[in-house]
Motif scaffolding. Structure first.
Motif, PDB file in Angstrom:
ATOM      1  N   ASP A 124       0.858  -1.190   0.000  1.00 55.02           N
ATOM      2  CA  ASP A 124       0.000   0.000   0.000  1.00 55.02           C
ATOM      3  C   ASP A 124       0.894   1.241   0.000  1.00 55.02           C
ATOM      4  OD1 ASP A 124      -2.016   1.830   0.627  1.00 55.02           O
ATOM      5  OD2 ASP A 124      -2.955   0.482   2.079  1.00 55.02           O
ATOM      6  N   LEU A 125       0.608   2.190  -0.882  1.00 52.53           N
ATOM      7  CA  LEU A 125       1.548   3.299  -1.050  1.00 52.53           C
ATOM      8  C   LEU A 125       1.037   4.659  -0.586  1.00 52.53           C
ATOM      9  CD1 LEU A 125       3.092   2.210  -4.489  1.00 52.53           C
ATOM     10  CD2 LEU A 125       4.035   1.884  -2.183  1.00 52.53           C
ATOM     11  N   ASP A 133      -1.441  12.916  11.017  1.00 49.64           N
ATOM     12  CA  ASP A 133      -2.803  12.822  11.574  1.00 49.64           C
ATOM     13  C   ASP A 133      -3.318  11.388  11.689  1.00 49.64           C
ATOM     14  OD1 ASP A 133      -2.950  12.454   8.859  1.00 49.64           O
ATOM     15  OD2 ASP A 133      -4.714  13.704   8.548  1.00 49.64           O
ATOM     16  N   GLY A 134      -2.422  10.405  11.586  1.00 51.28           N
ATOM     17  CA  GLY A 134      -2.855   9.011  11.716  1.00 51.28           C
ATOM     18  C   GLY A 134      -2.765   8.521  13.153  1.00 51.28           C
ATOM     19  N   SER A 135      -3.361   7.343  13.424  1.00 51.01           N
ATOM     20  CA  SER A 135      -3.287   6.784  14.772  1.00 51.01           C
ATOM     21  C   SER A 135      -2.440   5.524  14.808  1.00 51.01           C
ATOM     22  CB  SER A 135      -4.698   6.497  15.293  1.00 51.01           C
ATOM     23  OG  SER A 135      -5.285   5.479  14.514  1.00 51.01           O
ATOM     24  N   GLN A 136      -1.840   5.121  13.676  1.00 52.52           N
ATOM     25  CA  GLN A 136      -1.040   3.898  13.629  1.00 52.52           C
ATOM     26  C   GLN A 136       0.450   4.240  13.703  1.00 52.52           C
ATOM     27  OE1 GLN A 136      -2.066   1.960   9.906  1.00 52.52           O
ATOM     28  NE2 GLN A 136      -2.007   3.858   8.738  1.00 52.52           N
ATOM     29  N   THR A 137       1.177   3.461  14.487  1.00 54.16           N
ATOM     30  CA  THR A 137       2.626   3.653  14.574  1.00 54.16           C
ATOM     31  C   THR A 137       3.283   2.941  13.393  1.00 54.16           C
ATOM     32  OG1 THR A 137       2.980   1.628  15.833  1.00 54.16           O
ATOM     33  CG2 THR A 137       2.509   3.630  17.111  1.00 54.16           C
ATOM     34  N   LEU A 138       4.567   3.237  13.173  1.00 58.92           N
ATOM     35  CA  LEU A 138       5.288   2.587  12.076  1.00 58.92           C
ATOM     36  C   LEU A 138       5.328   1.069  12.282  1.00 58.92           C
ATOM     37  CD1 LEU A 138       8.297   5.075  11.669  1.00 58.92           C
ATOM     38  CD2 LEU A 138       6.072   5.123  10.522  1.00 58.92           C
ATOM     39  N   GLU A 139       5.531   0.641  13.528  1.00 60.18           N
ATOM     40  CA  GLU A 139       5.573  -0.803  13.826  1.00 60.18           C
ATOM     41  C   GLU A 139       4.228  -1.446  13.481  1.00 60.18           C
ATOM     42  OE1 GLU A 139       6.692   1.545  15.797  1.00 60.18           O
ATOM     43  OE2 GLU A 139       8.481   0.937  16.915  1.00 60.18           O
ATOM     44  N   GLU A 140       3.152  -0.754  13.852  1.00 62.50           N
ATOM     45  CA  GLU A 140       1.813  -1.311  13.574  1.00 62.50           C
ATOM     46  C   GLU A 140       1.555  -1.411  12.075  1.00 62.50           C
ATOM     47  OE1 GLU A 140      -0.416   0.211  17.668  1.00 62.50           O
ATOM     48  OE2 GLU A 140      -0.440   1.486  15.880  1.00 62.50           O
ATOM     49  N   ILE A 141       2.060  -0.430  11.323  1.00 63.26           N
ATOM     50  CA  ILE A 141       1.897  -0.457   9.859  1.00 63.26           C
ATOM     51  C   ILE A 141       2.585  -1.697   9.284  1.00 63.26           C
ATOM     52  CG2 ILE A 141       2.711   0.678   7.736  1.00 63.26           C
ATOM     53  CD1 ILE A 141       2.067   3.373   9.106  1.00 63.26           C
ATOM     54  N   ILE A 142       3.779  -1.992   9.796  1.00 60.41           N
ATOM     55  CA  ILE A 142       4.517  -3.164   9.310  1.00 60.41           C
ATOM     56  C   ILE A 142       3.783  -4.448   9.685  1.00 60.41           C
ATOM     57  CG2 ILE A 142       6.657  -4.500   9.544  1.00 60.41           C
ATOM     58  CD1 ILE A 142       8.151  -1.845   9.811  1.00 60.41           C
ATOM     59  N   GLU A 143       3.398  -4.557  10.963  1.00 63.37           N
ATOM     60  CA  GLU A 143       2.716  -5.781  11.416  1.00 63.37           C
ATOM     61  C   GLU A 143       1.418  -6.012  10.643  1.00 63.37           C
ATOM     62  OE1 GLU A 143       2.176  -5.394  15.645  1.00 63.37           O
ATOM     63  OE2 GLU A 143       4.353  -5.178  15.896  1.00 63.37           O
ATOM     64  N   PHE A 152       5.625  -4.757   1.192  1.00 60.78           N
ATOM     65  CA  PHE A 152       6.076  -3.373   1.429  1.00 60.78           C
ATOM     66  C   PHE A 152       4.868  -2.495   1.705  1.00 60.78           C
ATOM     67  CE2 PHE A 152       5.529  -4.032  -3.176  1.00 60.78           C
ATOM     68  CZ  PHE A 152       4.596  -3.057  -3.491  1.00 60.78           C
ATOM     69  N   SER A 153       5.128  -1.316   2.250  1.00 57.22           N
ATOM     70  CA  SER A 153       4.125  -0.256   2.364  1.00 57.22           C
ATOM     71  C   SER A 153       4.890   1.053   2.432  1.00 57.22           C
ATOM     72  CB  SER A 153       3.273  -0.395   3.631  1.00 57.22           C
ATOM     73  OG  SER A 153       2.283  -1.397   3.450  1.00 57.22           O
ATOM     74  N   ALA A 154       4.233   2.133   2.078  1.00 56.43           N
ATOM     75  CA  ALA A 154       4.864   3.444   2.203  1.00 56.43           C
ATOM     76  C   ALA A 154       4.156   4.234   3.301  1.00 56.43           C
ATOM     77  CB  ALA A 154       4.788   4.195   0.887  1.00 56.43           C
ATOM     78  N   VAL A 155       4.939   4.904   4.116  1.00 59.81           N
ATOM     79  CA  VAL A 155       4.382   5.869   5.073  1.00 59.81           C
ATOM     80  C   VAL A 155       4.401   7.211   4.365  1.00 59.81           C
ATOM     81  CG1 VAL A 155       4.553   6.835   7.377  1.00 59.81           C
ATOM     82  CG2 VAL A 155       5.611   4.641   6.866  1.00 59.81           C
ATOM     83  N   THR A 156       3.248   7.819   4.214  1.00 58.44           N
ATOM     84  CA  THR A 156       3.182   9.099   3.501  1.00 58.44           C
ATOM     85  C   THR A 156       2.440  10.108   4.367  1.00 58.44           C
ATOM     86  OG1 THR A 156       1.139   8.406   2.392  1.00 58.44           O
ATOM     87  CG2 THR A 156       3.199   8.036   1.192  1.00 58.44           C
ATOM     88  N   ASP A 157       3.101  10.551   5.429  1.00 62.35           N
ATOM     89  CA  ASP A 157       2.474  11.555   6.280  1.00 62.35           C
ATOM     90  C   ASP A 157       2.367  12.876   5.528  1.00 62.35           C
ATOM     91  OD1 ASP A 157       1.814  10.337   8.818  1.00 62.35           O
ATOM     92  OD2 ASP A 157       3.955   9.883   8.964  1.00 62.35           O
ATOM     93  N   PHE A 191       9.885  -7.504   4.900  1.00 64.53           N
ATOM     94  CA  PHE A 191       9.010  -6.355   4.682  1.00 64.53           C
ATOM     95  C   PHE A 191       9.859  -5.091   4.559  1.00 64.53           C
ATOM     96  CE2 PHE A 191       5.912  -3.075   5.556  1.00 64.53           C
ATOM     97  CZ  PHE A 191       4.757  -3.591   4.992  1.00 64.53           C
ATOM     98  N   ARG A 192       9.447  -4.227   3.638  1.00 68.63           N
ATOM     99  CA  ARG A 192      10.195  -2.991   3.410  1.00 68.63           C
ATOM    100  C   ARG A 192       9.248  -1.799   3.576  1.00 68.63           C
ATOM    101  NH1 ARG A 192      12.454   1.327   1.727  1.00 68.63           N
ATOM    102  NH2 ARG A 192      14.287   1.307   0.371  1.00 68.63           N
ATOM    103  N   LEU A 193       9.577  -0.912   4.499  1.00 67.90           N
ATOM    104  CA  LEU A 193       8.809   0.321   4.681  1.00 67.90           C
ATOM    105  C   LEU A 193       9.461   1.408   3.836  1.00 67.90           C
ATOM    106  CD1 LEU A 193       6.313   1.018   6.321  1.00 67.90           C
ATOM    107  CD2 LEU A 193       7.796   1.763   8.195  1.00 67.90           C
TER     108      LEU A 193
END
Ligand SMILES: [Zn+2]
Length: 358
Positions: A124-125, A133-143, A152-157, A191-193
């Motif tokens: 998910d990108l 403004d999100g409620s998920q931590t980076l660790e939670e995004i990976i899990e 993979f997923s992208a963090v796009t704050d 997994f790649r963030l």
């Protein structure tokens, strides 16, 4: 029927004088859009409706009326009496092509449709973390990504240009990137963030970060968050955005919101052609209230030869399933799987990202 009923309830909400009733009908409309089954399956043999969370007795009565007679005299009478029929018709978006959750699941199941299957989707990108403004931590995004079978997923704050959405400063980004590096080390091979940002497209089409700053990110989603209620043509704004060096994805291109605003008006053929030439992907944003672009407009982007990104725009791990809404639109549009960057292997995705970086 779920979509039709939700639209009716939203119209009804719009003419309520009491705020409480307005919110009640709006909540009921959202609850129907989120149902996994057709509303008809909630009808009991005695003609009443089985209890559905967030749908109160007055909304239930309207739903029963429509299911039994095909229309709602209650709403029609109220609309006629309100003198706002015209306003409601303008607000309503008959060609919005919004899918209810039940329609999303049906499109995912429908084997006659071409386009991506759920299992073709590797990551998910667009998503937001506690850094904006999100409620998920980076660790939670990976899990949560691993649990969904992603690689993979992208963090796009949000970028610092959007303080209302808790936009991250460049100093914060530096710290976030250190955290991402550590997490990627731990999950190496699994997994790649990806280090991303959602930058805002200003009214003049420029992106609200400096070129050198864009270059510090692996992935830049550029998306409109302002000047969304202008009636005039904004083709030049969107073409400028997709031809900006360092931009990878045109995020929620219209900036529309269900029941609230249709968003940017543009000659989308021109925008899509410019994106194709620049090798920028057009996003299908799966947030149920956005669904931007929808399958109808996506067909035109397919014809223009565009790449696509299918994203959840999740602000919490529970919202990661919104990617399924985007996949459903892509299936209905017949988007070829090889043109969807989320369906590429990680190394191909990273090479494409690197080739466009500022
Ligand atoms: Zn956005």
């Amino acid at each position: 029927m779920n979509g039709k009923l939700a639209a009716l309830l939203r119209d009804f909400a719009a003419i309520q004088r009491s705020k409480q009733k307005m919110w009640g009908y709006k909540r009921a409309a959202s609850a129907i859009m989120a149902l996994e089954e057709p509303i008809e399956s909630f009808l009991q043999p005695d003609g009443t409706l089985r209890k559905i969370p967030n749908i109160g007795p007055s909304s239930s009565r309207v739903i029963q009326e429509v299911l039994q007679t095909g229309s709602s005299p209650t709403i029609e009478r109220a609309l006629a009496g309100s003198g706002q029929t015209g306003d409601v018709e303008r607000r309503g978006d008959p060609a919005g092509h919004f899918l209810s959750r039940a329609q999303v699941l049906a499109a995912l199941r429908n084997a006659k449709l071409t386009g991506p299957r759920l299992e073709d989707y590797h990551g998910d990108l667009q998503m937001h973390s506690t850094w904006s403004d999100g409620s998920q931590t980076l660790e939670e995004i990976i899990e949560a990504g691993i649990a969904r079978g992603y690689s993979f997923s992208a963090v796009t704050d949000h970028s610092y240009g959007l303080p209302v959405a808790g936009g991250v400063s460049m100093a914060e980004l530096t710290r976030q990137h250190e955290g991402i590096d550590r997490l990627n080390e731990t999950h190496r091979g699994t997994f790649r963030l990806i280090k991303g940002i959602e930058a805002n497209i200003r009214k003049d089409g420029s992106v609200d970060m400096e070129p050198g700053e864009l270059g510090r990110l692996e992935l830049v989603v550029a998306a409109p968050h302002s000047a969304l209620r202008i009636a005039g043509d904004q083709t030049a704004r969107m073409v400028a955005a997709v031809t900006t060096r360092g931009v990878h994805i045109l995020g929620h291109p219209r900036g529309r919101k269900y029941g609230s605003r249709p968003g940017v008006a543009a000659d989308w053929e021109q925008v899509f052609k410019a994106a194709r030439r620049a090798n920028v992907a057009i996003e299908i944003d799966g947030d149920p209230s956005r669904q931007d672009i929808d399958y109808d407009l996506a067909r035109r982007a397919v014809q223009a030869g565009c790449l696509f990104a299918l994203d959840s725009d999740a602000h919490s791990t529970g919202e990661l399933r919104y990617a399924e809404t985007a996949i459903a639109h892509a299936r209905l549009a017949g988007v070829p799987t090889e043109r969807i960057v989320n369906c590429w292997p990680l190394d191909r995705l990273l090479a494409w990202l690197a080739s466009r970086s500022g």
